[in-house]
Write a protein that holds these residues in place. Structure first.
Motif, PDB file in Angstrom:
ATOM      1  N   MET A 182      64.293  68.555  63.990  1.00 36.65           N
ATOM      2  CA  MET A 182      63.477  69.738  63.691  1.00 36.65           C
ATOM      3  C   MET A 182      62.158  69.308  63.062  1.00 36.65           C
ATOM      4  SD  MET A 182      66.292  72.552  62.426  1.00 36.65           S
ATOM      5  CE  MET A 182      65.625  73.979  63.268  1.00 36.65           C
ATOM      6  N   VAL A 183      61.144  70.158  63.270  1.00 34.16           N
ATOM      7  CA  VAL A 183      59.842  69.891  62.655  1.00 34.16           C
ATOM      8  C   VAL A 183      59.470  71.093  61.794  1.00 34.16           C
ATOM      9  CG1 VAL A 183      59.068  68.386  64.518  1.00 34.16           C
ATOM     10  CG2 VAL A 183      58.613  70.838  64.659  1.00 34.16           C
TER      11      VAL A 183
ATOM     12  N   GLU B 250      62.362  70.480  67.602  1.00 33.38           N
ATOM     13  CA  GLU B 250      61.233  69.771  68.188  1.00 33.38           C
ATOM     14  C   GLU B 250      61.123  70.062  69.686  1.00 33.38           C
ATOM     15  OE1 GLU B 250      61.611  65.573  67.846  1.00 33.38           O
ATOM     16  OE2 GLU B 250      59.737  65.143  68.884  1.00 33.38           O
ATOM     17  N   ARG B 251      62.266  70.295  70.335  1.00 35.34           N
ATOM     18  CA  ARG B 251      62.279  70.511  71.787  1.00 35.34           C
ATOM     19  C   ARG B 251      63.359  71.543  72.116  1.00 35.34           C
ATOM     20  NH1 ARG B 251      66.963  68.598  72.544  1.00 35.34           N
ATOM     21  NH2 ARG B 251      67.741  66.659  71.629  1.00 35.34           N
TER      22      ARG B 251
ATOM     23  N   ALA C 116      63.957  67.262  78.153  1.00 32.92           N
ATOM     24  CA  ALA C 116      63.299  68.006  77.084  1.00 32.92           C
ATOM     25  C   ALA C 116      62.747  67.003  76.073  1.00 32.92           C
ATOM     26  CB  ALA C 116      64.293  68.948  76.418  1.00 32.92           C
ATOM     27  N   GLY C 117      61.594  67.312  75.513  1.00 33.71           N
ATOM     28  CA  GLY C 117      61.014  66.430  74.512  1.00 33.71           C
ATOM     29  C   GLY C 117      60.068  65.393  75.088  1.00 33.71           C
ATOM     30  N   SER C 118      59.845  65.438  76.396  1.00 31.20           N
ATOM     31  CA  SER C 118      58.961  64.439  76.988  1.00 31.20           C
ATOM     32  C   SER C 118      57.502  64.882  76.975  1.00 31.20           C
ATOM     33  CB  SER C 118      59.411  64.105  78.411  1.00 31.20           C
ATOM     34  OG  SER C 118      59.615  65.285  79.157  1.00 31.20           O
ATOM     35  N   GLY C 119      57.250  66.119  76.570  1.00 30.22           N
ATOM     36  CA  GLY C 119      55.868  66.587  76.485  1.00 30.22           C
ATOM     37  C   GLY C 119      55.174  66.071  75.234  1.00 30.22           C
TER      38      GLY C 119
ATOM     39  N   GLY D  54      54.149  68.717  65.639  1.00 27.93           N
ATOM     40  CA  GLY D  54      55.178  67.826  66.149  1.00 27.93           C
ATOM     41  C   GLY D  54      56.136  68.486  67.131  1.00 27.93           C
ATOM     42  N   ALA D  55      55.938  69.772  67.417  1.00 26.61           N
ATOM     43  CA  ALA D  55      56.807  70.460  68.382  1.00 26.61           C
ATOM     44  C   ALA D  55      56.337  70.135  69.801  1.00 26.61           C
ATOM     45  CB  ALA D  55      56.773  71.965  68.145  1.00 26.61           C
ATOM     46  N   ARG D  56      57.323  70.018  70.696  1.00 32.86           N
ATOM     47  CA  ARG D  56      56.997  69.658  72.081  1.00 32.86           C
ATOM     48  C   ARG D  56      57.498  70.717  73.057  1.00 32.86           C
ATOM     49  NH1 ARG D  56      56.159  63.944  71.962  1.00 32.86           N
ATOM     50  NH2 ARG D  56      56.712  63.152  69.902  1.00 32.86           N
ATOM     51  N   ASP D  57      56.880  70.746  74.219  1.00 32.16           N
ATOM     52  CA  ASP D  57      57.355  71.535  75.370  1.00 32.16           C
ATOM     53  C   ASP D  57      57.316  73.045  75.140  1.00 32.16           C
ATOM     54  OD1 ASP D  57      58.001  69.052  76.453  1.00 32.16           O
ATOM     55  OD2 ASP D  57      60.081  69.164  75.768  1.00 32.16           O
TER      56      ASP D  57
END
Lengths: 549, 292
Positions: free
Chosen positions: B31-32, B61-62, B176-179, B185-188
């Motif tokens: 988590m962010v 995060e994702r 998931a999380g590859s963005g 710090g959150a992705r996608d």
């Protein structure tokens, strides 16, 4: 505290949704029956393939009760029954939907029916132009969407289905619907789900339908528009051919012709600057092998819509005069002998004309740059015997040079001055000045293939006795300045090239100094020729000398 | 304008403060921290607040993956595809999975789980000791660009978001999380799948976006209620949410979880224990409930 409030909202939401869920469940068997009764895009269903004028089509099994009541239905014409609630005694039939440019067969029944329409929304990558693709949002998998044909007074049970693979929710606003939103609110559908609503077609006419989900303009720009025809109770006059054509703009991020999968450009859409204005969803969808066809003597009816989203169309068929135009798609008043008719965005027109002479007739938006630079071009190919009384074909072909032959006029001088300014600008622009000979060759080739090849031929060999060769030409390379004079002033009279005499006329060419330098560099360094490259300075110097003489 | 301009630095200060705090108290795994801020609703009635404050919170995060959701349905049989109550998910629930406990080739373990209903997403979140983010929280987190709290002021941000809508859905989603990580710090958030939010159906937008019902989104007076008519992506998210019902499952719709920052602080005292909070409510009660 805030969070507690939020979760209470959520709890309420969940409760109401539970109730909704139960409603959906209770309704599911009915839905299964209805969707089982026909599939989307079925070109011709059994029920409506041969619509009998005297007897109603047999209703699907889903409505056995209606079958017995059918006996009385044909006499009850609901076409004029405004305000009368639809009765369950109407015969039921599946709508015939067609992909453009085809139109479902005319409706021959003389009574109202309950017509079931299944239309599936699909987001599909389709060809926009050669090498160019776009993720279109479609009604029925095509742009424009499937053509729907019903009759005045019909009760339409409309099923909108959103394909499971779609990303967006969609809905449909049919301009043929009398009621708020044209069905939009009742048909709002998430991917992998379907909606149903029912309306009575009160007004005859040719109506646009489109998606009205936010942002509306984007949904329309992505291809979500089509036509629904509500035939008058008495039908339309019989014609030999009917076609479905619809104009729309596409706002691609790339310029016209830029290859690859293009995305939607919001800024261009807001500024109303579309790279593409097309008929039937793609450049070339109605040209070449895809052209509409007819035979001499046919009367052709075009159902023409304009999806927009922004532009108004100046619809015109080159070489034809519309015998009849039902302006703006209203079928009550007919205008005659019309050259170009205006189609508003979100509007339509019906045009009819008899084709008398064989040949290719070009459909354009006569806001004409759209036709030649943005794709708004279609073709109607008419086959059959010539009729020389109506159209002779070309009778005389002669050269006419007009004022272009005289470069010594005031206008000519003025032009030369301006060209000199241009040349100066080009010379002082380091970007251009630093061009290599190779780049100049490439650009010269382009000029050659646009301007010169028709006579001198792509291989530079010319045509014996008519157009002198450039390949291996002693005449061309003997004098460095002479080709500049020929291109700028033209050449008339006998010349000897490679031992052969030619006596013809080459008109002056309207090219920039840069283009002249480029094309001369190309021709004097191709097909075995070799010479020093031409510069803009060379061209300017020779031109100045000509003017001062 | 002034207020907007000072916004970024305000957010930055919050982040720095939060990061300083985070040194002492590490974030929950995966988590962010999204700092406190404000969500400006796209549409509102004149009586609605123009800005909705958002307290600092933890956000995954994702998106939740097939692998994680598999652990959930292993522990909670009633949420398996063949056992789920029809009230809680439509017929396409986990349709791409090969079986009840086999995600299969179309649902790789590290790819985002999709075709889950709001009920299922919510049950997962509870089981994991978390909750779904609210619209305000999600939009506030997703408004951030790579360097600014208001991503729309970064060049290319809006175009990149819109480009996602012009991209066909892949048959199989990437991990998931590859963005790229955004400011927090959150992705996608904006370019992988749609995501459920807790209060998705509180946006009272009629299905006809042009305002036939008076709460619409375009045309006439409705435009006056409109924060930014050119924010097409926000329109599409709002429209998308309003097309959903809680039992719906959609091929491009997944979710991620959130947790209150205060609650998270409480959790940190138990940081040694990987076990989640005991499940609450009958939706998640299971003797097998534990994290993988």
């Amino acid at each position: 505290m805030k969070n507690r409030k939020k979760s209470r909202y959520s709890f309420l939401a969940a409760n109401s949704l539970l109730a909704l869920g139960a409603a959906v469940l209770g309704y599911a068997p009915l839905r299964a029956l209805l969707t089982g009764a026909g599939t989307v895009g079925a070109m011709v269903s059994a029920a409506s393939a041969a619509p009998a004028a005297e007897a109603p089509a047999p209703p699907p099994a889903a409505a056995p009760a209606a079958a017995e009541a059918n006996a009385e239905a044909p006499s009850a014409d609901l076409g004029t029954a405004r305000g009368v609630a639809p009765t369950p005694t109407l015969p039921v039939e599946q709508a015939v939907l067609t992909a453009p440019p085809h139109v479902p067969p005319p409706i021959t029944r003389r009574y109202a029916a309950k017509v079931i329409v299944h239309l599936e929304v699909r987001e599909v990558v389709k060809r926009l132009a050669d090498g160019v693709e776009y993720l279109f949002w479609t009604f029925g998998g095509t742009v424009p969407g499937s053509f729907i044909r019903v009759r005045e007074g019909d009760v339409i049970e409309f099923h909108l289905e959103n394909s499971p693979g779609d990303k967006m929710p969609h809905n449909i606003d049919l301009h043929a619907v009398t009621g708020p939103g044209g069905g939009a609110a009742s048909s709002f559908t998430a991917p992998g789900h379907s909606s149903q609503f029912t309306f009575q077609a009160l007004n005859p006419g040719l109506f646009v339908y489109h998606c009205a989900t936010a942002p509306v303009g984007m949904h329309i720009a992505n291809g979500m528009y089509g036509l629904i025809l509500v035939e008058p109770a008495g039908g339309l006059p019989k014609v030999d051919r009917e076609y479905y054509v619809m104009q729309g703009e596409v706002y691609t991020a790339g310029a016209y012709g830029e290859e690859g999968l293009q995305s939607f450009d919001m800024a261009k859409a807001i500024d109303e600057r579309p790279p593409y204005v097309v008929f039937n969803g793609a450049v070339g969808s109605l040209t070449g092998d895809n052209a509409l066809t007819a035979k001499v003597g046919d009367t052709v009816r075009l159902f023409v819509g304009n999806g927009g989203p922004n532009l108004v169309s100046s619809f015109h068929v080159i070489g034809e005069i519309f015998d009849t135009v039902y302006q703006e798609g209203g079928l009550a008043v007919a205008q005659h002998n019309v050259q170009t008719t205006l189609i508003p965005a979100g509007g339509s027109t019906v045009v009819e004309f008899k084709v008398e002479v064989p040949g290719t007739y070009v459909l354009v938006d006569h806001s004409i740059f759209r036709a030649f630079n943005q794709g708004a071009l279609g073709m109607l190919k008419v086959s059959g015997p010539e009729n020389r009384l109506i159209y002779s074909g070309k009778e005389i072909d002669a050269v006419y040079l007009g004022s272009a032959a005289d470069a010594g006029t005031a206008a000519g001088k003025r032009e030369a001055e301006l060209q000199a300014q241009i040349a100066e600008e080009i010379k002082t622009n380091p970007k251009i000045a630093s061009l290599t000979k190779e780049a100049q060759m490439e650009r010269g080739k382009r000029v050659f293939m646009q301007t010169c090849f028709a006579c001198h031929q792509p291989d530079g060999k010319g045509l014996p006795g008519i157009f002198p060769p450039l390949a291996g030409s002693d005449f061309l390379v003997a004098d460095h300045d002479r080709p500049i004079r020929i291109v700028t002033k033209g050449l008339t009279g006998p010349v000897t090239v490679k031992g052969q005499t030619f006596n013809n006329i080459m008109p002056p060419q309207v090219l920039t100094d840069q283009q002249i330098a480029d094309v001369l560099t190309y021709v004097t360094n191709s097909w075995g020729n070799s010479a020093a490259p031409y510069t803009v300075d060379d061209v300017r110097r020779v031109k100045a000398a000509e003017v001062s003489q | 304008m002034m207020r907007c301009r000072s916004y970024g630095s305000y957010a930055l200060a919050v982040i720095l403060a939060a990061r300083a705090a985070a040194v002492a108290a590490p974030p929950p795994p995966g988590m962010v921290l999204i700092p406190a801020g404000e969500y400006v609703p796209l549409l509102r009635e004149p009586s609605d607040p123009a800005r909705i404050p958002v307290a600092a919170f933890w956000l995954d995060e994702r998106p939740v993956t097939n692998g994680e959701f598999l652990a959930f349905v292993r522990a909670n049989p009633r949420w398996r595809r063949s056992l789920i109550a029809p009230l809680f998910a439509d017929g396409q629930y986990l349709a791409r999975w090969a079986g009840d406990l086999e995600p299969g080739p179309r649902a790789p373990a590290d790819a985002p789980v999709v075709e889950v209903s709001w009920f299922a997403a919510r049950a997962y979140a509870r089981w994991a000791g978390k909750r779904l983010p609210t619209i305000a929280e999600w939009e506030w987190a997703a408004a951030a660009g790579l360097r600014r709290a208001d991503g729309r002021r970064e060049p290319g941000f809006t175009a990149a978001v819109l480009a996602w809508y012009a991209t066909p859905e892949p048959a199989v989603y990437p991990a998931a999380g590859s963005g790229r990580a955004n400011l927090y710090g959150a992705r996608d958030l904006l370019d992988l799948v749609w995501e459920w939010v807790d209060d998705f159906n509180t946006v009272l937008i009629s299905g006809d976006s042009r305002g036939a019902g008076g709460t619409g989104m375009f045309c006439g007076g409705a435009a006056a209620n409109n924060r930014d008519p050119s924010d097409y992506a926000a329109f599409m998210r709002a429209g998308y949410r309003s097309s959903l019902s809680a039992s719906y499952t959609v091929a491009s719709l997944g979710f991620r979880c959130a947790r209150d920052a205060e609650a998270a602080a409480g959790m940190l005292t138990k940081a040694d224990s990987p076990a989640p909070r005991p499940p609450e409510g009958d939706q998640t009660r299971s003797p097998f409930a534990r994290l993988p």
